[in-house]
Every structure is written in C-alpha cells, then in structure tokens.
Write an enzyme that holds these catalytic residues in place. Structure first.
Site, PDB file in Angstrom:
ATOM      1  N   PRO A 143      32.552   0.509 -60.723  1.00 29.14           N
ATOM      2  CA  PRO A 143      32.407  -0.832 -60.140  1.00 29.14           C
ATOM      3  C   PRO A 143      31.012  -1.158 -59.637  1.00 29.14           C
ATOM      4  O   PRO A 143      30.455  -2.204 -59.984  1.00 29.14           O
ATOM      5  CB  PRO A 143      33.439  -0.828 -59.004  1.00 29.14           C
ATOM      6  CG  PRO A 143      34.485   0.134 -59.448  1.00 29.14           C
ATOM      7  CD  PRO A 143      33.735   1.213 -60.166  1.00 29.14           C
ATOM      8  N   GLY A 172      35.512  -7.095 -57.043  1.00 27.48           N
ATOM      9  CA  GLY A 172      35.341  -5.787 -57.631  1.00 27.48           C
ATOM     10  C   GLY A 172      33.888  -5.355 -57.704  1.00 27.48           C
ATOM     11  O   GLY A 172      33.313  -4.849 -56.737  1.00 27.48           O
ATOM     12  N   CYS A 173      33.287  -5.564 -58.871  1.00 23.26           N
ATOM     13  CA  CYS A 173      31.933  -5.050 -59.095  1.00 23.26           C
ATOM     14  C   CYS A 173      30.888  -5.767 -58.252  1.00 23.26           C
ATOM     15  O   CYS A 173      29.907  -5.146 -57.827  1.00 23.26           O
ATOM     16  CB  CYS A 173      31.598  -5.148 -60.577  1.00 23.26           C
ATOM     17  SG  CYS A 173      32.698  -4.140 -61.607  1.00 23.26           S
ATOM     18  N   VAL A 174      31.063  -7.061 -57.980  1.00 24.59           N
ATOM     19  CA  VAL A 174      30.115  -7.767 -57.120  1.00 24.59           C
ATOM     20  C   VAL A 174      30.199  -7.222 -55.701  1.00 24.59           C
ATOM     21  O   VAL A 174      29.182  -6.903 -55.073  1.00 24.59           O
ATOM     22  CB  VAL A 174      30.366  -9.287 -57.143  1.00 24.59           C
ATOM     23  CG1 VAL A 174      29.522  -9.995 -56.089  1.00 24.59           C
ATOM     24  CG2 VAL A 174      30.069  -9.854 -58.525  1.00 24.59           C
ATOM     25  N   SER A 177      28.817  -3.666 -55.466  1.00 26.37           N
ATOM     26  CA  SER A 177      27.354  -3.673 -55.589  1.00 26.37           C
ATOM     27  C   SER A 177      26.701  -4.233 -54.338  1.00 26.37           C
ATOM     28  O   SER A 177      25.639  -3.753 -53.907  1.00 26.37           O
ATOM     29  CB  SER A 177      26.935  -4.492 -56.813  1.00 26.37           C
ATOM     30  OG  SER A 177      27.512  -3.965 -57.994  1.00 26.37           O
TER      31      SER A 177
END
Length: 232
Positions: A143, A172-174, A177
């Site tokens: 992710p 998720g990935c945002v 990060s």
C-alpha cells in the site's frame, strides 16, 4: 463575522459530535507548506478506474478494483495538477502497482486476491494522467508508496520538503503513503478532489482523519496555485 463555507472535500459522514471530539483533542491544525514540493501520483492505472467513464458498478465488470466515474472525476483534477507542476518545474513521481505474480510477496492472495489482475492492460497508466519522459516511476507491491521502494531516496535527492499526494485509494495507498511521508518528516498535502475511493463515506472519513493528524487537505484549485508558485 461570516463563517466561511467548509471546503469541498469536507465530510458529510462525520458527525458534529465526532468533529468536536477531534477538535477537543487538538487535532486539525494547519501546517505551513514548504517551498520544494513534489507531486506524487499514486496508482492511477486503468485497474483503478476502468477504460470507460461509467458508474462504478459497470466499471467493476471490467476490473473488480475499478471505481468508474468516481475515479475519473479525480483523474481530471490530477491532469490539471500535472500541467501546473510541470510548467513550474515541480518534480513528478508515479508510484504504481506492479503486476503481481506467484512470486510477489504479501498477504493480498488471502485478503484481497482481486488486486492481482491477469490483464496486462490493467496496469497501464491512465492516458489523461500518465507520466512523460524524464518523470520518475516507482513500482510497488504494497500500500505505501514508501514501503520497499526507492521513493524516499528520490525525494531526498531532489531536495523535496513537501509531498503533494494524488491518486488512489484514499483509504488505502494514499493514506498509507501520507502517514509514511509524515513519519519521514515531510510536509504532506492530500488533494481532496484529486484522490478517489470506492465509496464516498470511506473517502470522506479518510480525508477527515488525514486532515486531523497527518496532512493538509487542499482542493485542486488551491493545490494548483501552490504548485504553480511554490516559493511564493
């Protein structure tokens, strides 16, 4: 004095009581932005929107991970941000989902097997928000765009102090990060109408929590002005 209207991304799904609790805890302050931003475009691949601008239910017939028009609306805003960032020389980086196979590590096979699309076209960048020659591609298997990738090294070498996040998914990935960028000491911007997710509730609640703890959430108009003149 007239109270200003809430920003366009402000969640309708978070109650006033919950907002008050966050405010009482001291969350939600605004951090000053730096003068050396990078624009980071996360996972804007056809697997996340589908090849046609159709509602999510129809887009999911092509790829179960597609968000349809919910994602396409954000792609249009990402395209604007790319134009502004490129015009002013802001570095642009593209963390993206690498094709998964039998040797790819991680727990996705048990938890989220649909993440591994067998269609090579699923992993292609969406044309409206695709990289151009010289921009940095960061393949990833997990992710966070930082986890087991070279993203941090790229940002350090570029002298970046502020990470402007776009793409998907918000929850998720945002989010992963953004938390890692914050943990590494970067100032973090999430562009609320240039990130996307599968449901509005999850999208809004994720933005609310990110804004409360880890990032400044801006709209495209404000982020575009910042990227056009980051040192102003």
């Amino acid at each position: 004095m007239t109270t200003p209207p809430p920003p366009s991304w402000w969640p309708n799904s978070v109650s006033e009581q919950d907002e008050a609790l966050y405010h009482r805890a001291g969350f939600g302050r605004t951090a000053p932005l730096g003068t050396r931003p990078a624009l980071v475009v996360i996972d804007v691949q056809y697997r996340t929107v589908g090849h046609e601008r159709v509602p999510i239910e129809q887009a999911m017939q092509e790829y179960p991970t597609a968000t349809g028009t919910r994602g396409w609306d954000a792609v249009d805003n990402i395209s604007e941000l790319l134009a502004a960032g490129r015009a002013s020389g802001v570095p642009v980086l593209f963390p993206h989902v690498a094709p998964k196979d039998a040797t790819t590590p991680g727990g996705f096979r048990v938890k989220s097997p649909t993440l591994a699309s067998p269609d090579p076209a699923a992993y292609e960048f969406v044309a409206e928000a695709a990289p151009v020659d010289g921009e940095i591609l960061v393949p990833k298997d997990h992710p966070s765009a930082f986890f087991a990738t070279g993203l941090l090294t790229h940002l350090v070498q570029l002298g970046v102090d502020t990470v402007v996040l776009t793409g998907c998914t918000t929850s998720g990935c945002v989010r992963a990060s953004a938390v890692d960028a914050f943990s590494y000491g970067f100032r973090v911007v999430v562009v609320g109408d240039a990130v996307y997710d599968r449901t509005q509730t999850v999208h809004e609640v994720s933005l609310f929590d990110l804004s409360s703890k880890y990032a400044d959430v801006l709209d495209t108009t404000t982020a575009r002005a910042y990227l056009s003149s980051p040192g102003a």
